[in-house]
Design an enzyme around this catalytic site. Structure first.
Site, short mmCIF file in Angstrom:
data_model
loop_
_atom_site.label_atom_id
_atom_site.label_comp_id
_atom_site.label_asym_id
_atom_site.label_seq_id
_atom_site.Cartn_x
_atom_site.Cartn_y
_atom_site.Cartn_z
N LYS A 8 -5.10 10.78 -3.58
CA LYS A 8 -5.55 12.10 -3.09
C LYS A 8 -4.48 13.16 -3.35
O LYS A 8 -4.77 14.24 -3.86
CB LYS A 8 -5.87 12.04 -1.58
CG LYS A 8 -6.92 11.00 -1.22
CD LYS A 8 -7.20 10.98 0.27
CE LYS A 8 -6.05 10.54 1.15
NZ LYS A 8 -5.61 9.14 0.98
N ARG A 37 -10.85 12.73 8.81
CA ARG A 37 -10.67 11.28 8.77
C ARG A 37 -11.63 10.55 9.70
O ARG A 37 -11.67 9.33 9.69
CB ARG A 37 -9.24 10.94 9.18
CG ARG A 37 -8.30 10.80 8.02
CD ARG A 37 -6.95 10.47 8.59
NE ARG A 37 -6.14 9.66 7.75
CZ ARG A 37 -5.31 10.13 6.82
NH1 ARG A 37 -5.26 11.42 6.57
NH2 ARG A 37 -4.56 9.32 6.14
N ARG A 73 5.79 4.04 -4.23
CA ARG A 73 5.79 5.52 -4.26
C ARG A 73 7.17 6.08 -3.90
O ARG A 73 7.83 5.61 -2.97
CB ARG A 73 4.77 6.06 -3.25
CG ARG A 73 4.91 7.57 -3.05
CD ARG A 73 3.77 8.19 -2.33
NE ARG A 73 3.43 7.56 -1.08
CZ ARG A 73 2.30 7.77 -0.43
NH1 ARG A 73 1.41 8.61 -0.91
NH2 ARG A 73 2.06 7.15 0.71
N ARG A 116 8.61 7.02 1.76
CA ARG A 116 8.04 7.35 3.07
C ARG A 116 8.21 6.20 4.04
O ARG A 116 8.04 5.04 3.68
CB ARG A 116 6.55 7.66 2.89
CG ARG A 116 6.28 9.14 2.85
CD ARG A 116 4.88 9.47 2.44
NE ARG A 116 3.84 8.88 3.26
CZ ARG A 116 2.55 9.15 3.10
NH1 ARG A 116 2.16 10.00 2.16
NH2 ARG A 116 1.64 8.58 3.87
N ARG A 158 -2.74 1.17 8.08
CA ARG A 158 -3.39 2.41 7.61
C ARG A 158 -4.73 2.09 6.94
O ARG A 158 -5.71 2.80 7.11
CB ARG A 158 -2.46 3.15 6.65
CG ARG A 158 -1.34 3.89 7.40
CD ARG A 158 -0.16 4.19 6.53
NE ARG A 158 -0.46 5.00 5.38
CZ ARG A 158 0.33 5.07 4.30
NH1 ARG A 158 1.45 4.38 4.25
NH2 ARG A 158 0.01 5.84 3.30
#
Ligand code: AP5
Length: 221
Positions: free
Chosen positions: A19, A94, A133, A166, A177
């Site tokens: 996203k 969400r 990431r 992160r 998540r």
């Protein structure tokens, strides 16, 4: 899409579906703001603001931050960007309550959503995408040590800033998540399907392919 038209787009998809990557490219192509609730929350946490203090434990464990906090945050961003020619919402809504609140918010501003894009992909690749990431702490550029590594390890190609990982990108929190995503998202998808604005994109492709598919849908508006 007609040149004078505004684009009000939401991006839905699992953590790591791309996203943020797609929003960044869309923002540059269509010159509209990228509103990421995750980025706004991380900024509030790093600045230790009252919102940051309230949101921190939820973000760190991969739970949803309470709707009341998120809705106020989005309202503020919408108001701040009111003069822009649309927006890209990434990470919001969400759950169904957030989707309904968004419609009320937009109605008050006399606006409507143009599109809801769901980026769908096989879950097996998510762990690698998220644990790999890295984000530039200076300019926010996104990298991935497996799929899109920087030229020099831990240094941003664009601005030479330091790359960081992160806190919620560890396997345990990533799994939570994913679980939280699936327990909340189905009514949101149904909601936009019924409204006739939902489009599903194949997120298993490389990022430029995903971007081409989204752009094609936008151009058809
Ligand atoms: P948020 O920041 O929104 O996290 P998320 O939804 O889990 O999504 P991510 O940012 O992890 O993934 P992404 O889909 O943007 O993927 P990206 O493009 O970065 O939310 C974090 C937390 O904030 C939540 O857990 C919650 O606590 C709270 N929160 C946020 N919004 C909320 C809300 N509305 N209500 C309540 N709480 C909220 O890509 C990932 C990696 O893959 C990158 O390394 C990238 O380079 C790579 N990549 C991307 N696309 C591709 C591709 N096509 N091929 C190969 N690699 C790719």
């Amino acid at each position: 899409m007609k040149q004078e038209a505004n684009l009000r787009l939401i991006l839905l998809g699992l953590p790591g579906s791309g996203k943020g990557t797609q929003a960044d490219s869309l923002k540059k192509k269509y010159n509209i703001p990228h509103i990421s609730t995750g980025n706004l929350l991380r900024e509030a946490i790093s600045k230790n603001t009252p919102l940051g203090k309230q949101a921190e434990s939820y973000v760190q464990s991969g739970e949803l931050v309470p709707d009341s906090l998120i809705i106020n945050l989005v309202k503020e961003e919408m108001t701040r960007n009111h003069g822009a020619r649309g927006f890209i919402l990434d990470g919001f809504p969400r759950n169904l309550a957030q989707a309904e609140k968004l419609d009320i918010m937009l109605k008050e501003l006399n606006l409507e959503l143009s599109l809801a894009i769901e980026i769908k992909l096989n879950e097996e690749i998510l762990i690698k995408r998220l644990t790999g990431r890295r984000t530039c702490s200076k300019c926010g550029a996104l990298y991935n040590i497996y799929f899109n590594p920087p030229q020099v390890s831990d240094i941003c190609d664009v601005c030479q800033g330091k790359l960081s990982r992160r806190e919620d990108d560890n396997v345990q929190v990533v799994n939570n998540r994913i679980k939280v995503y699936w327990s909340n998202i189905s009514p949101v998808i149904d909601y936009y399907q019924k409204n006739g604005i939902l489009h599903i994109i194949d997120g298993n492709q490389e990022a430029p392919g995903v971007f081409a598919d989204i752009s094609q849908i936008i151009e058809r508006l």
